[in-house]
Design a protein around this motif. Structure first.
Motif, PDB file in Angstrom:
ATOM      1  N   THR A 147      43.113 -10.782 -22.348  1.00  0.00           N
ATOM      2  CA  THR A 147      43.689  -9.887 -21.350  1.00  0.00           C
ATOM      3  C   THR A 147      43.599  -8.456 -21.864  1.00  0.00           C
ATOM      4  N   ASN A 151      48.775  -5.938 -21.950  1.00  0.00           N
ATOM      5  CA  ASN A 151      49.432  -7.141 -21.421  1.00  0.00           C
ATOM      6  C   ASN A 151      49.508  -8.279 -22.446  1.00  0.00           C
ATOM      7  N   TYR A 155      51.302 -12.065 -21.559  1.00  0.00           N
ATOM      8  CA  TYR A 155      50.568 -13.300 -21.301  1.00  0.00           C
ATOM      9  C   TYR A 155      50.428 -14.202 -22.523  1.00  0.00           C
ATOM     10  N   LYS A 164      48.848 -15.531 -11.127  1.00  0.00           N
ATOM     11  CA  LYS A 164      47.909 -14.490 -11.535  1.00  0.00           C
ATOM     12  C   LYS A 164      46.472 -14.986 -11.385  1.00  0.00           C
ATOM     13  N   GLY A 205      40.203  -4.932 -13.945  1.00  0.00           N
ATOM     14  CA  GLY A 205      41.506  -5.170 -13.329  1.00  0.00           C
ATOM     15  C   GLY A 205      41.472  -6.121 -12.159  1.00  0.00           C
ATOM     16  N   ASP A 208      43.514 -10.887 -14.131  1.00  0.00           N
ATOM     17  CA  ASP A 208      44.584 -10.600 -15.091  1.00  0.00           C
ATOM     18  C   ASP A 208      44.264 -11.114 -16.483  1.00  0.00           C
TER      19      ASP A 208
END
Length: 280
Positions: A147, A151, A155, A164, A205, A208
């Protein structure tokens, strides 16, 4: 009259028997065995002998650094599996003929005879073992979650991927484990043609996270790469690599034998160190 009619029937029967015997001539010997001069259609064809007669082994691969990839400086195909396959081919006395394939159609390519094997960091699965002859494992790998760096902590808990978008390569081990994992059962699993496309989706983007091969992630991510803003946030699934051949292929047996020799003489350990892999 009855006697003449009876004799006529006997003569006709004898002629029919003679004709039938003539039609069967050459099909069976006196003991009922097939004629030695007729090929036995049920005999197994030696794939090992077939590639030796052809003078080459057709290897199915995709661009997958550090397994198989094109060196930007030389324009030549290289990588762990590339060098491994060349070493095996040399011992077989044949040329390694690398044929680029689409990973999602790899089974069709092998079954149709377009390639003689799939040699491209292929994860060994029960489904593949049921469909093909699979070599002994030769390297270890893991599927990881990738990711954006921002993030990573979010995650690291896969439960947070619920709802997601998670991208995977079509037909890959990543797709299989993603679709079967309880944490991702409510995620939106999207497939792409190549693993590099998965990274692009996360970077842009539109996804995710991605489920991705650790061996490739070690090469593609990090400072100085095109994906320096992406990171691994956790190990998803452990696995082993193998080579696929058509079912009951004697070529698989011979490659296993040569693989053991290359481990023993230090060739494979040296390649593993060169490309950063762990042998099985």
């Amino acid at each position: 009259m009855k006697t003449k009619k009876y004799l006529s029937l006997l003569l006709a029967g004898a002629m029919c028997a003679s004709l039938l015997a003539g039609c069967g001539a050459g099909k069976e010997d006196a003991a009922g065995a097939p004629d030695a001069g007729k090929p036995d259609d049920t005999a197994a064809v030696s794939e090992l002998q077939a590639i030796k007669d052809a003078g080459k082994i057709k290897i199915g691969y995709t661009e997958y650094p550090p397994i198989n990839f094109t060196d930007e400086a030389t324009g030549e195909l290289t990588g762990f599996d590339t060098e491994f396959a060349k070493a095996v081919s040399e011992k077989l006395g044949v040329e390694a003929d690398f044929i680029e394939i689409v990973w999602d159609t790899k089974n069709v390519e092998l079954e149709s005879g377009n390639i003689d094997c799939i040699w491209n960091g292929m994860t060994i699965t029960d489904d593949l073992k049921a469909a093909f002859a699979i070599s002994d494992p030769y390297a270890q790998n893991t599927q990881v979650v990738i990711t954006k760096a921002e993030n990573k902590d979010t995650y690291a808990d896969y439960a947070n991927l619920e709802g997601k978008t998670v991208v995977v390569e079509a037909g890959s081990a990543a797709q299989s484990v993603a679709e079967e994992d309880e944490h991702l059962k409510n995620a939106n699993i999207v497939t792409v043609t190549k693993q590099t496309d998965a990274l692009l989706e996360v970077k842009s983007g539109t996804a995710d996270a991605a489920i991705f091969d650790q061996t490739m992630a070690d090469t593609m991510l990090g400072e100085g790469t095109d994906f320096a803003d992406l990171t691994v946030c956790g190990i998803f699934h452990k696995e082993e690599y193998g080579i696929a051949f058509r079912k009951d292929s004697d070529l698989c047996t011979e490659v296993n034998k040569i693989m053991a020799e290359l481990k023993e003489d230090g060739t494979l350990p040296a390649l593993a160190e060169k490309y950063g892999l762990t042998l099985a």
